[in-house]
Design a protein around this motif. Structure first.
Motif, mmCIF file in Angstrom:
data_model
loop_
_atom_site.group_PDB
_atom_site.id
_atom_site.type_symbol
_atom_site.label_atom_id
_atom_site.label_comp_id
_atom_site.label_asym_id
_atom_site.label_seq_id
_atom_site.Cartn_x
_atom_site.Cartn_y
_atom_site.Cartn_z
ATOM 1 N N ARG A 622 0.818 -1.219 0.000
ATOM 2 C CA ARG A 622 0.000 0.000 0.000
ATOM 3 C C ARG A 622 0.852 1.269 0.000
ATOM 4 O O ARG A 622 0.311 2.375 0.035
ATOM 5 C CB ARG A 622 -0.920 -0.002 1.214
ATOM 6 N N PRO A 632 -2.828 9.382 -4.156
ATOM 7 C CA PRO A 632 -3.774 9.587 -3.054
ATOM 8 C C PRO A 632 -4.608 8.348 -2.708
ATOM 9 O O PRO A 632 -4.839 8.069 -1.530
ATOM 10 C CB PRO A 632 -4.679 10.709 -3.561
ATOM 11 N N PHE A 633 -5.051 7.599 -3.711
ATOM 12 C CA PHE A 633 -5.857 6.402 -3.427
ATOM 13 C C PHE A 633 -5.098 5.432 -2.524
ATOM 14 O O PHE A 633 -5.665 4.846 -1.598
ATOM 15 C CB PHE A 633 -6.206 5.666 -4.729
ATOM 16 N N MET A 634 -3.822 5.243 -2.824
ATOM 17 C CA MET A 634 -3.045 4.289 -2.034
ATOM 18 C C MET A 634 -2.830 4.786 -0.619
ATOM 19 O O MET A 634 -2.908 4.022 0.339
ATOM 20 C CB MET A 634 -1.700 4.029 -2.708
ATOM 21 N N THR A 635 -2.549 6.086 -0.503
ATOM 22 C CA THR A 635 -2.338 6.636 0.834
ATOM 23 C C THR A 635 -3.603 6.490 1.667
ATOM 24 O O THR A 635 -3.559 6.277 2.865
ATOM 25 C CB THR A 635 -1.930 8.121 0.722
ATOM 26 N N LYS A 636 -4.748 6.543 0.991
ATOM 27 C CA LYS A 636 -6.014 6.386 1.693
ATOM 28 C C LYS A 636 -6.153 5.001 2.317
ATOM 29 O O LYS A 636 -6.798 4.843 3.347
ATOM 30 C CB LYS A 636 -7.162 6.641 0.699
ATOM 31 N N THR A 637 -5.547 4.007 1.706
ATOM 32 C CA THR A 637 -5.699 2.647 2.225
ATOM 33 C C THR A 637 -4.706 2.324 3.347
ATOM 34 O O THR A 637 -4.787 1.263 3.949
ATOM 35 C CB THR A 637 -5.462 1.601 1.119
ATOM 36 N N VAL A 638 -3.767 3.242 3.594
ATOM 37 C CA VAL A 638 -2.747 2.967 4.609
ATOM 38 C C VAL A 638 -3.390 2.942 5.994
ATOM 39 O O VAL A 638 -4.152 3.839 6.347
ATOM 40 C CB VAL A 638 -1.625 4.027 4.538
ATOM 41 N N CYS B 24 -3.390 -6.788 0.445
ATOM 42 C CA CYS B 24 -2.633 -5.836 -0.370
ATOM 43 C C CYS B 24 -3.393 -4.538 -0.603
ATOM 44 O O CYS B 24 -2.807 -3.509 -0.883
ATOM 45 C CB CYS B 24 -2.252 -6.450 -1.713
ATOM 46 N N MET B 28 -9.612 -2.290 -2.445
ATOM 47 C CA MET B 28 -10.050 -0.985 -1.957
ATOM 48 C C MET B 28 -9.890 0.077 -3.046
ATOM 49 O O MET B 28 -10.782 0.893 -3.273
ATOM 50 C CB MET B 28 -9.226 -0.575 -0.724
ATOM 51 N N VAL B 29 -8.734 0.041 -3.701
ATOM 52 C CA VAL B 29 -8.498 1.055 -4.727
ATOM 53 C C VAL B 29 -9.311 0.754 -5.993
ATOM 54 O O VAL B 29 -9.825 1.662 -6.643
ATOM 55 C CB VAL B 29 -6.989 1.193 -5.034
ATOM 56 N N MET B 32 -12.557 2.300 -5.279
ATOM 57 C CA MET B 32 -12.535 3.769 -5.322
ATOM 58 C C MET B 32 -12.452 4.277 -6.754
ATOM 59 O O MET B 32 -13.095 5.258 -7.114
ATOM 60 C CB MET B 32 -11.306 4.291 -4.569
ATOM 61 N N PHE B 39 -11.309 11.536 -2.098
ATOM 62 C CA PHE B 39 -10.250 11.370 -1.092
ATOM 63 C C PHE B 39 -9.879 12.742 -0.575
ATOM 64 O O PHE B 39 -10.131 13.748 -1.227
ATOM 65 C CB PHE B 39 -9.031 10.682 -1.721
ATOM 66 N N GLU B 43 -6.451 11.030 5.511
ATOM 67 C CA GLU B 43 -7.442 9.955 5.564
ATOM 68 C C GLU B 43 -7.121 9.000 6.705
ATOM 69 O O GLU B 43 -7.476 7.828 6.662
ATOM 70 C CB GLU B 43 -7.455 9.185 4.232
ATOM 71 N N LYS B 46 -10.026 6.751 10.394
ATOM 72 C CA LYS B 46 -10.729 5.753 9.588
ATOM 73 C C LYS B 46 -12.243 5.788 9.747
ATOM 74 O O LYS B 46 -12.971 5.196 8.962
ATOM 75 C CB LYS B 46 -10.191 4.353 9.898
ATOM 76 N N SER B 49 -13.074 8.156 6.870
ATOM 77 C CA SER B 49 -12.507 7.836 5.571
ATOM 78 C C SER B 49 -13.463 6.947 4.774
ATOM 79 O O SER B 49 -13.788 5.843 5.203
ATOM 80 C CB SER B 49 -11.175 7.123 5.804
ATOM 81 N N THR B 51 -14.537 4.377 2.549
ATOM 82 C CA THR B 51 -13.990 3.190 1.890
ATOM 83 C C THR B 51 -15.111 2.160 1.778
ATOM 84 O O THR B 51 -15.385 1.443 2.735
ATOM 85 C CB THR B 51 -12.834 2.595 2.716
#
Lengths: 746, 266
Positions: A622, A632-638, B24, B28-29, B32, B39, B43, B46, B49, B51
């Motif tokens: 991630r 930004p999308f990836m940072t959101k999943t962190v 991984c 999620m992405v 999105m 976003f 974020e 949680k 956020s 998701t």
């Protein structure tokens, strides 16, 4: 009519009741919600004709096929390409976020020149090319072509090779590539098999995978390909054993997780070799017929040399190895047994995503373990994948200036007698250039790399960049290196350009891909290949004539020759010629060679007295920790146990805190993390999934460039660590650094 | 054979193999990117956020080195409840969320929602998210927005729709070609399609020809909070007992921490 109190109330109540019973309230609520949602600033995406355009992703060396969904001329979604030999429909989190890189605000939109007050001035492409050519011409007329250096993200493919060709024609030997564990593997294969090759692992067909810290499902090699191979291996009831100090995702998904004292992985491999040899469990057929140096031997001068068998039997007994590795002898024995009894076992190393090279001691030990079971160049084993040979350009003609420049020694000392097999040593760059005094590098090209973020001891790298009079960046994004540059010649991003994609890293798939433009260039950018051709042509003379192509596209088309049509149509070709060196060894003995003496271990930086803990990096899918910044999308999943607000969170075992006299923290508290290289304020996450005494820090955070979605979030691990030279290869072999955690002084 | 199922109501659902899920975050992405989810710069809270698909990290709470981790992707469960009375549908005062008897999908109609957030309180899975801010895309990034899903605005609730627009597009295509039903691969959610480990399977739970039909019957299959009677359409499989137990709440002195599934499964 008189309105008295009674009739007034009747009217009000009756009216209210009547309204309530009518459809009016519902209608009003509905209208209100619709009306309050039709704000002009909420975008309404335009509809149009939907089509799919296929290409190949080049955001990492994975080489996955992608299908991009488009509405008219807008790309709206990246999906994995079905039927592609590397990823067959699957796609990773970074590839999915690719459109944020295409349309993102951090792109460099035109060529830029740094002004004297540190700002940027837009210039035209003609001005930019002329400026680069003028400075290059000056350097050449002073007879110093070797003062030009180039840092390339990779060594393979036509674009890196065009840069290399430019360096040769210009007259500088100082072409450097960003190192990875593949460099360590290449040297290992060169030493043990004589092969000029990279290592490709056939995890899919293995039935026992012994991973010494490799993040098989954390982005090692070609991420999606490895994910699929791992799933396939598990579906066939194959076993995966993960050996590393931290419960990574790979460890969590493995059949067994064995924590190990960090840095002792090489010893473990030799310890397992000891047990396998002692119990006669090795592949006698392979070892007997195809290897050299297993038994004691006599050299040309009649001196008797110790063989691998005797070496490990004498030095790597289970008790000793149990002590160094921290893995008890029983576990070692059962591990050796299961490895030896599997029909297709394979051992793999290169920590995390394999982005950092390692010690040759460790790599040859692990490779020897594979050889003991004959898992070399066979199904389910490790393959020596020959370097792609589709680029066969005639050597450029060099003039006298260039010839003189090429004879000067490389600034990084790679390829010298000490490190004969090492191609480049970027880890020495900061030291060689220095932060003050005259720099041996007067001009620097950076393409496909972000050394001011990814190289260890980032502070020293940045200082070295400031000491170089002219830095030219070919970055598409305003990353740390572009910010430190004096000129930016922005490249198209991968969805706007043609580029060949060499076979994917770390796997045994012989696939060449073609990245194709999916959308028109969004800004006034130029393909890095075209830019370097233009610069060469502007220099004229022998440099200009070394680049006879009209454009990069013409060069690519000519290079690919008869493959071009099918590449263009399908997006990839699978060359049918089987690699020649598959079964042959080109070592002096003509066989696979074991090494008995081994190479030295590396010791990490820092004194245990002052720094009682060990700081280690960990990679995650991630967080993009390479030269591409996290979208930004990836940072959101962190997760918030990795990044909280702008604070980086480090993982520590609760025992580490309990046993420390300087640290009193609860989960989520702040602390000061210091190493011999630097200091950072961090938050502490108490986790049972990590060995006591270790501090684990995520990589890929702590950017100072890019936008508000990335800049200033967390700390860059590379600022807290410096390179440690491997005695055998000269490559950086630091897997961690000694560290201290202390409470914030209140 | 096939004809039979074409006329029976569909019940789309998912089976997620937690043994395969690697955490991984690609799902999620993928979600999105498919659904125009916005976003913000920070974020890391949680709860705020958005998701639609969120991957949770579970641990067995054992001390080092016996610790284990399992990742659990959580889309909307598209609860059927009993006869379509899913928790959120039952409480919505604006009929902004509805249970489709034809597909089993719990819809969310943005233009009807006036943001009371009753549904969020009712949902036991935290699958619903409120737009506290107007969505803002950095300059230029609106270009990648998909016309198939309308961007939501401040003040309304959103959640996973099982990529319902993909169902609509597939049905339109089928209709155009004169077919009545859909093949299994014609309608797949974005997360299913993207998962690099192949952990997610999506299809019609009522159709014996679909992979999910068999997978949901696995011995290792369970659903989240089954005891609440929400009757979710997302199934999980795991070979690890502690993971299966983590799917529900148990009293400490409960004799056997395994629920009688026959009571809830239909």
């Amino acid at each position: 009519m008189k309105i008295d109190r009674r009739s007034f109330l009747s009217f009000i109540i009756g009216g209210a009741a009547g309204t309530a019973l009518s459809p009016l309230p519902a209608k009003l609520t509905d209208d209100l919600s619709i009306w309050t949602q039709n704000w002009p600033w909420t975008p309404v995406p335009e509809d149009g004709e939907a089509i799919y355009a296929d290409s190949v992703c080049t955001l990492c060396p994975g080489g996955c096929g992608i299908s991009v969904r488009k509405i008219d001329d807008r790309a709206i979604k990246i999906e994995g390409m079905k039927g592609h030999p590397v990823n067959d429909g699957g796609i990773c989190i970074l590839g999915l976020s690719g459109l944020q890189l295409l349309y993102g605000p951090t792109r460099v939109k035109t060529p830029l020149k740094k002004t004297s007050n540190g700002g940027w001035k837009k210039i035209s492409w003609d001005e930019a090319i002329a400026e680069v050519a003028e400075n290059l011409g000056k350097l050449r007329s002073e007879g110093q072509p070797q003062a030009l250096a180039c840092i390339s993200g990779s060594d393979q493919g036509t674009v890196p090779q065009l840069f290399r060709r430019f360096m040769t024609a210009y007259g500088s030997p100082n072409y450097m590539c960003v190192p990875s564990s593949q460099d360590s593997y290449s040297i290992t294969l060169k030493l043990m098999q004589g092969a000029q090759a990279s290592a490709g692992f056939d995890i899919e067909n293995a039935d026992f995978v012994l991973s010494l810290g490799s993040g098989i499902i954390e982005g090692w090699g070609s991420p999606v390909c490895m994910f699929k191979a791992n799933s396939a291996c598990e579906a066939k009831k194959g076993k995966v054993v993960q050996i590393e100090p931290r419960l990574s995702n790979t460890a969590a998904k493995a059949d067994q997780w064995i924590p190990i004292n960090p840095g002792t992985e090489g010893d473990l491999a030799l310890g397992l070799a000891h047990l396998i040899i002692k119990d006669d469990l090795y592949d006698k057929d392979f070892v007997g017929n195809n290897t050299f140096g297993f038994d004691d031997w006599t050299d040309d001068k009649g001196k008797s040399c110790q063989g691998f068998r005797q070496f490990v039997l004498e030095n790597y007994g289970p008790e000793k190895v149990a002590e160094t590795t921290g893995i008890d002898a029983d576990t070692l024995t059962s591990l050796a047994k299961s490895f030896a009894s599997a029909s297709n076992p394979v051992a793999i190393c290169g920590r995390g995503q394999g982005k950092r090279p390692g010690s040759i001691h460790e790599f040859i030990a692990v490779h020897a373990l594979n050889a003991l079971k004959g898992s070399i160049n066979r199904k389910g084993g490790v393959w020596a994948v020959p370097e792609p040979n589709y680029i066969s350009w005639a050597e450029p003609e060099t003039d006298a200036v260039a010839q003189k420049g090429l004879q000067t020694p490389r600034i990084d000392g790679a390829g010298t007698e000490k490190y004969p097999y090492t191609k480049s040593l970027l880890n020495r760059f900061a030291e060689v250039v220095g932060s003050e005094g005259e720099s041996p590098v007067k001009m620097l090209f950076v393409s496909g790399a972000n050394p001011c973020f990814t190289l260890p001891d980032t502070g020293a790298v940045k200082a070295a960049f400031e000491n170089i009079p002219l830095v030219v960046s070919f970055s598409s994004y305003m990353d740390e290196t572009a910010k430190a540059a004096d000129l930016i010649l922005p490249n198209h991003v991968f969805l706007e350009r043609y580029e060949d994609v060499p076979p994917p890293a770390g796997v045994n798939k012989n696939v060449i891909g073609l990245s194709k433009p999916v959308v028109d260039p969004q800004f006034d950018t130029k393909h890095a290949g075209d830019a370097i051709i233009s610069v060469a042509k502007a220099l004229k003379g022998s440099v200009g004539s070394a680049f006879a192509w009209d454009s990069y596209e013409a060069c690519l088309q000519e290079t690919m020759g008869d493959k071009w049509d099918s590449l263009n149509e399908k997006g990839f070709v699978v060359p049918d010629t089987a690699p020649a060196c598959e079964k042959t060894y080109t070592t002096p003995s003509g066989k696979f060679e074991f090494f008995a003496a081994g190479y030295e271990q590396v010791t990490i930086e820092g004194d245990e007295k002052w720094y009682p803990l060990i700081l280690m990096p960990y990679d995650s899918m991630r967080l993009s920790s390479g030269f591409i910044g996290n979208p930004p999308f990836m940072t959101k999943t962190v997760e918030d146990t990795v990044l909280k607000g702008n604070d980086i969170v480090v993982e520590v075992n609760p025992l580490t805190v309990r046993e420390s006299s300087a640290l009193f923290v609860k989960d989520g508290d702040y602390a000061i993390l210091s190493t011999p290289k630097g200091k950072a304020t961090v938050r502490v996450h108490l986790s049972e999934g990590i060995m006591p005494g270790i501090v684990a820090m995520p990589t890929g955070l702590g950017h100072t460039a890019y936008d508000e979605y990335l800049a200033g979030k967390g700390t860059n691990f590379n600022e807290l660590i410096g390179p440690v030279e491997d005695p055998a290869s000269g490559l950086d072999a630091a897997w961690g650094i000694r560290a201290k955690l202390a409470n914030i002084a209140s | 054979m096939k004809k039979e199922h074409e006329h029976k109501a569909k019940k789309y659902g998912m089976v997620i193999d937690l043994d395969k899920c690697t955490g991984c975050g690609a799902c999620m992405v993928a979600c999105m990117a498919e659904n125009n989810v916005p976003f913000r710069a920070d974020e890391t809270d949680k709860l705020l956020s958005i998701t639609w698909m969120r991957v949770y990290k579970l641990t067995n709470a054992m001390p080092f080195p016996k610790t284990e981790i399992c990742y659990l992707p959580r889309p909307c469960m598209h609860c059927e409840g009993s006869h379509g009375h899913s928790p959120c549908v039952s409480v919505c005062p604006a009929t902004a969320t509805d249970y489709s008897e034809a597909t089993g999908i719990v819809s969310q109609i943005y233009t009807r929602c006036f943001g009371c957030r009753y549904c969020m309180a009712a949902c036991p899975y935290h699958a619903r998210y409120f737009n506290w801010w107007d969505p803002v895309w950095p300059e230029g990034m609106e270009k990648y927005l998909s016309p198939n899903v309308s961007p939501r605005m401040r003040g309304i609730v959103e959640k996973c729709s099982f990529c319902f627009h993909r169902y609509q597009l597939a049905m339109e295509k089928a209709h155009y070609e004169g077919r009545h039903g859909l093949e299994e691969d014609e309608y797949q959610t974005s997360c299913t399609q993207a998962c690099p480990a192949g952990a997610i399977t999506f299809g019609d739970l009522n159709n014996p020809h679909h992979a999910v039909y068999k997978l949901k019957k696995s011995e290792n299959a369970f659903r989240l909070l089954e005891r609440l009677g929400t009757n979710p359409k997302v199934y999980y499989t795991s070979s690890r007992k502690w993971v299966r137990q983590a799917g529900d709440n148990y009293l400490r002195d409960e004799k056997d921490n395994v629920i009688d599934k026959s009571k809830f499964r239909n």
